[in-house]
Enzyme design. Structure first.
Site, PDB file in Angstrom:
ATOM      1  N   TYR A 144     -12.592  67.332  91.153  1.00  9.15           N
ATOM      2  CA  TYR A 144     -11.705  66.209  91.486  1.00  9.15           C
ATOM      3  C   TYR A 144     -12.101  64.966  90.670  1.00  9.15           C
ATOM      4  O   TYR A 144     -11.238  64.288  90.106  1.00  9.15           O
ATOM      5  CB  TYR A 144     -11.749  65.892  93.001  1.00  9.15           C
ATOM      6  CG  TYR A 144     -10.882  64.689  93.327  1.00  9.15           C
ATOM      7  CD1 TYR A 144      -9.488  64.793  93.348  1.00  9.15           C
ATOM      8  CD2 TYR A 144     -11.456  63.429  93.548  1.00  9.15           C
ATOM      9  CE1 TYR A 144      -8.690  63.680  93.585  1.00  9.15           C
ATOM     10  CE2 TYR A 144     -10.666  62.315  93.783  1.00  9.15           C
ATOM     11  CZ  TYR A 144      -9.285  62.441  93.806  1.00  9.15           C
ATOM     12  OH  TYR A 144      -8.495  61.332  94.025  1.00  9.15           O
ATOM     13  N   ARG A 191     -18.987  54.635  98.098  1.00  5.14           N
ATOM     14  CA  ARG A 191     -18.811  53.283  98.652  1.00  5.14           C
ATOM     15  C   ARG A 191     -17.557  53.172  99.524  1.00  5.14           C
ATOM     16  O   ARG A 191     -17.534  52.440 100.517  1.00  5.14           O
ATOM     17  CB  ARG A 191     -18.734  52.263  97.508  1.00  5.14           C
ATOM     18  CG  ARG A 191     -18.799  50.836  97.994  1.00  5.14           C
ATOM     19  CD  ARG A 191     -18.201  49.880  96.997  1.00  5.14           C
ATOM     20  NE  ARG A 191     -16.810  50.213  96.703  1.00  5.14           N
ATOM     21  CZ  ARG A 191     -16.117  49.674  95.723  1.00  5.14           C
ATOM     22  NH1 ARG A 191     -16.682  48.810  94.905  1.00  5.14           N
ATOM     23  NH2 ARG A 191     -14.857  50.007  95.535  1.00  5.14           N
ATOM     24  N   ARG A 204      -8.251  59.915 104.229  1.00  5.82           N
ATOM     25  CA  ARG A 204      -8.542  60.593 102.966  1.00  5.82           C
ATOM     26  C   ARG A 204     -10.027  60.904 102.963  1.00  5.82           C
ATOM     27  O   ARG A 204     -10.833  60.042 103.307  1.00  5.82           O
ATOM     28  CB  ARG A 204      -8.237  59.667 101.789  1.00  5.82           C
ATOM     29  CG  ARG A 204      -7.051  58.802 102.028  1.00  5.82           C
ATOM     30  CD  ARG A 204      -5.949  58.916 101.015  1.00  5.82           C
ATOM     31  NE  ARG A 204      -6.081  59.886  99.978  1.00  5.82           N
ATOM     32  CZ  ARG A 204      -5.939  59.581  98.692  1.00  5.82           C
ATOM     33  NH1 ARG A 204      -5.772  58.345  98.313  1.00  5.82           N
ATOM     34  NH2 ARG A 204      -5.994  60.522  97.786  1.00  5.82           N
ATOM     35  N   PHE A 264     -17.744  47.124  77.020  1.00  9.07           N
ATOM     36  CA  PHE A 264     -16.667  47.693  77.818  1.00  9.07           C
ATOM     37  C   PHE A 264     -17.147  48.929  78.582  1.00  9.07           C
ATOM     38  O   PHE A 264     -16.806  49.125  79.757  1.00  9.07           O
ATOM     39  CB  PHE A 264     -15.483  48.053  76.899  1.00  9.07           C
ATOM     40  CG  PHE A 264     -14.450  48.919  77.546  1.00  9.07           C
ATOM     41  CD1 PHE A 264     -13.545  48.386  78.464  1.00  9.07           C
ATOM     42  CD2 PHE A 264     -14.382  50.282  77.266  1.00  9.07           C
ATOM     43  CE1 PHE A 264     -12.605  49.195  79.082  1.00  9.07           C
ATOM     44  CE2 PHE A 264     -13.448  51.097  77.876  1.00  9.07           C
ATOM     45  CZ  PHE A 264     -12.558  50.547  78.788  1.00  9.07           C
TER      46      PHE A 264
HETATM   47  C1  PS7 Z   1     -15.967  54.293  79.182  1.00 11.04           C
HETATM   48  C2  PS7 Z   1     -16.301  56.629  78.221  1.00 11.04           C
HETATM   49  C3  PS7 Z   1      -8.295  53.153  81.111  1.00 11.04           C
HETATM   50  C4  PS7 Z   1     -10.259  51.575  81.514  1.00 11.04           C
HETATM   51  C5  PS7 Z   1     -13.426  53.904  83.033  1.00 11.04           C
HETATM   52  C6  PS7 Z   1      -6.765  53.406  86.980  1.00 11.04           C
HETATM   53  C7  PS7 Z   1     -11.707  53.681  88.054  1.00 11.04           C
HETATM   54  C8  PS7 Z   1      -7.850  54.905  90.241  1.00 11.04           C
HETATM   55  O1  PS7 Z   1      -9.821  51.875  93.278  1.00 11.04           O
HETATM   56  O2  PS7 Z   1     -10.435  56.006  95.100  1.00 11.04           O
HETATM   57  O3  PS7 Z   1     -10.686  52.993  95.329  1.00 11.04           O
HETATM   58  O4  PS7 Z   1      -8.216  52.837  94.958  1.00 11.04           O
HETATM   59  O5  PS7 Z   1      -8.024  56.080  94.357  1.00 11.04           O
HETATM   60  C9  PS7 Z   1     -15.916  56.343  80.594  1.00 11.04           C
HETATM   61  C10 PS7 Z   1      -9.364  52.894  83.338  1.00 11.04           C
HETATM   62  C11 PS7 Z   1     -13.308  55.864  84.519  1.00 11.04           C
HETATM   63  C12 PS7 Z   1      -7.912  55.593  86.708  1.00 11.04           C
HETATM   64  C13 PS7 Z   1     -10.812  55.989  88.307  1.00 11.04           C
HETATM   65  C14 PS7 Z   1     -15.575  55.634  81.802  1.00 11.04           C
HETATM   66  C15 PS7 Z   1      -8.396  53.730  84.040  1.00 11.04           C
HETATM   67  C16 PS7 Z   1     -12.592  55.070  85.529  1.00 11.04           C
HETATM   68  C17 PS7 Z   1      -7.060  56.275  87.683  1.00 11.04           C
HETATM   69  C18 PS7 Z   1     -14.328  56.238  82.362  1.00 11.04           C
HETATM   70  C19 PS7 Z   1      -8.847  53.730  85.477  1.00 11.04           C
HETATM   71  C20 PS7 Z   1     -12.681  55.752  86.811  1.00 11.04           C
HETATM   72  C21 PS7 Z   1     -10.296  55.941  91.560  1.00 11.04           C
HETATM   73  C22 PS7 Z   1      -7.848  56.970  88.799  1.00 11.04           C
HETATM   74  O6  PS7 Z   1      -9.825  56.607  92.729  1.00 11.04           O
HETATM   75  O7  PS7 Z   1      -9.548  54.294  93.502  1.00 11.04           O
HETATM   76  C23 PS7 Z   1     -16.052  55.784  79.379  1.00 11.04           C
HETATM   77  C24 PS7 Z   1      -9.297  52.574  82.043  1.00 11.04           C
HETATM   78  C25 PS7 Z   1     -13.673  55.349  83.364  1.00 11.04           C
HETATM   79  C26 PS7 Z   1      -7.820  54.298  86.408  1.00 11.04           C
HETATM   80  C27 PS7 Z   1     -11.668  55.163  87.751  1.00 11.04           C
HETATM   81  C28 PS7 Z   1      -9.880  55.573  89.277  1.00 11.04           C
HETATM   82  C29 PS7 Z   1      -9.717  56.475  90.352  1.00 11.04           C
HETATM   83  C30 PS7 Z   1      -8.665  55.983  89.623  1.00 11.04           C
HETATM   84  P1  PS7 Z   1      -9.572  52.917  94.336  1.00 11.04           P
HETATM   85  P2  PS7 Z   1      -9.434  55.775  94.011  1.00 11.04           P
HETATM   86 MN    MN Z   2      -6.577  57.750  94.211  1.00  9.76          MN
HETATM   87 MN    MN Z   3     -11.269  51.087  96.784  1.00  8.24          MN
END
Ligand code: PS7
Ligand code: MN
Ligand code: MN
Ligand code: MN
Ligand code: MN
Ligand code: MN
Length: 324
Positions: A144, A191, A204, A264
């Site tokens: 997941y 968290r 969830r 970044f």
């Molecule tokens: C840098 C090689 C394109 C920057 C950055 C939106 C955040 C939302 O917030 O529990 O609790 O509601 O539903 C690796 C980001 C992973 C993804 C995933 C690092 C896009 C980001 C959609 C790779 C971020 C992991 C959280 C899915 O689930 O969230 C490098 C950029 C990175 C987005 C994240 C996020 C899932 C997510 P919340 P949820």
């Molecule tokens: Mn989600």
């Molecule tokens: Mn959250």
């Protein structure tokens, strides 16, 4: 060298940066420091995936609508007329005014569009798979997290290589890039225990049953104060599991050469290990929102410019975790 923030001239891109600032204070800062071409691609990548996640997260959207939509979402991102009413807060606007995101997306170079669409397709497929199935084994948990975050790391690495800011080898650095994402996502899942389990109209649950099942019969029992010993045992086991990704993440970041790309990537990783240190053995995970205060991170985030700085930050937070 610092690159100045430039306000985008066209309306759709201005909307996108405004939206980015409203939905993610942490990513907005580091994305806006990237060099222009990569910056716009990463901003759009973020918003496209945020919109996909808004569909995944909205528990008011019926499963019969949600599952097929997650699977075709990668096609909607090319459709100028597509929009939707779902989500809450700023996400309502993101989804209602989605045509502005589409407009900006279609202005990206095709090589960037292709990466974003391919990852969106694979993530939507994975999210759909997990709408109807639970996270039971640790293998499910890793899968997941691969779908919702590992793939982001893989896609970002392809964008870095395409932009030529980083070497060609980033296009094929899937193993290390996946660990970068898993480290962030597992931290978020740990968290967000309470936020996720209290979700309306349905809870969830992303904590793997293979782990929590050794501590309790029902995951929501961790909310009760009398179960705090079991809750903390499980929490600490999941934090320890998340830490396994840290060495691979460090190996990934050691290969970066552009200063702004490095920041970044590195800032969210430092925030993650800081959050894990704060969560470790901390019963507040089960009673409220655990968030680091600005002062706790500023020292390590502001000057983060080299691997030496990064090792120092990881060493600091790993040390504070071990002391809990
Ligand atoms: C840098 C090689 C394109 C920057 C950055 C939106 C955040 C939302 O917030 O529990 O609790 O509601 O539903 C690796 C980001 C992973 C993804 C995933 C690092 C896009 C980001 C959609 C790779 C971020 C992991 C959280 C899915 O689930 O969230 C490098 C950029 C990175 C987005 C994240 C996020 C899932 C997510 P919340 P949820
Ligand atoms: Mn989600
Ligand atoms: Mn959250
Ligand atoms: Mn979400
Ligand atoms: Mn979450
Ligand atoms: Mn959430």
């Amino acid at each position: 060298a610092k690159r100045a923030k430039v306000l985008p001239k066209d309306k759709s891109l201005a909307f996108c940066y405004d939206m980015l600032n409203r939905v993610s204070r942490s990513f907005a800062v580091v994305i806006q420091r990237l060099p222009t071409e990569l910056r716009d691609a990463v901003c759009l990548f973020y918003l496209v995936l945020r919109a996909l996640d808004t569909v995944e997260d909205d528990m008011a959207v019926p499963v019969a609508t949600k599952v097929p939509l997650l699977r075709v979402f990668h096609e909607k991102i090319y459709d100028r007329s597509w929009k939707m009413s779902c989500g809450y807060g700023p996400y309502v606007d993101l989804m209602q005014q989605y045509s502005l995101v589409t407009d900006a997306f279609l202005r990206l170079k095709p090589m960037y569009q292709k990466v974003i669409a391919d990852i969106t397709r694979r993530m939507g497929e994975g999210m759909a798979e997990f709408i109807e199935k639970e996270v039971i084994s640790v293998k499910d948990y890793d899968l997941y997290c691969h779908y919702v975050a590992g793939l982001v790391g893989i896609g970002l690495s392809q964008l870095f290589a395409s932009s030529q800011l980083e070497s060609e080898e980033f296009a094929d650095m899937e193993f290390l890039a996946n660990h970068m994402g898993l480290f962030l996502q597992k931290t978020n899942i740990i968290r967000d225990y309470l936020e996720d389990i209290n979700e309306e109209p349905a809870p969830r649950m992303f904590w793997p049953k293979e782990v929590w099942g050794r501590y309790t019969r029902k995951l929501d029992s961790f909310k009760a104060p009398e179960n705090s010993a079991a809750a903390l045992g499980c929490l600490n086991e999941l934090v320890t599991d998340a830490l396994c990704h840290a060495p691979h993440s460090l190996a990934y970041m050691a290969k970066l050469r552009d200063q702004d790309v490095f920041r970044f990537c590195a800032i969210p990783q430092v925030m993650a290990i800081g959050t894990l240190a704060l969560c470790y053995n901390n019963h507040r995970v089960f009673t409220g929102v655990v968030k680091m205060r600005r002062g706790e991170t500023a020292k390590y985030v502001q000057q983060l410019g080299s691997m030496a700085d990064l090792y120092e930050a990881f060493d600091h937070f790993a040390g504070s975790l071990a002391a809990q």
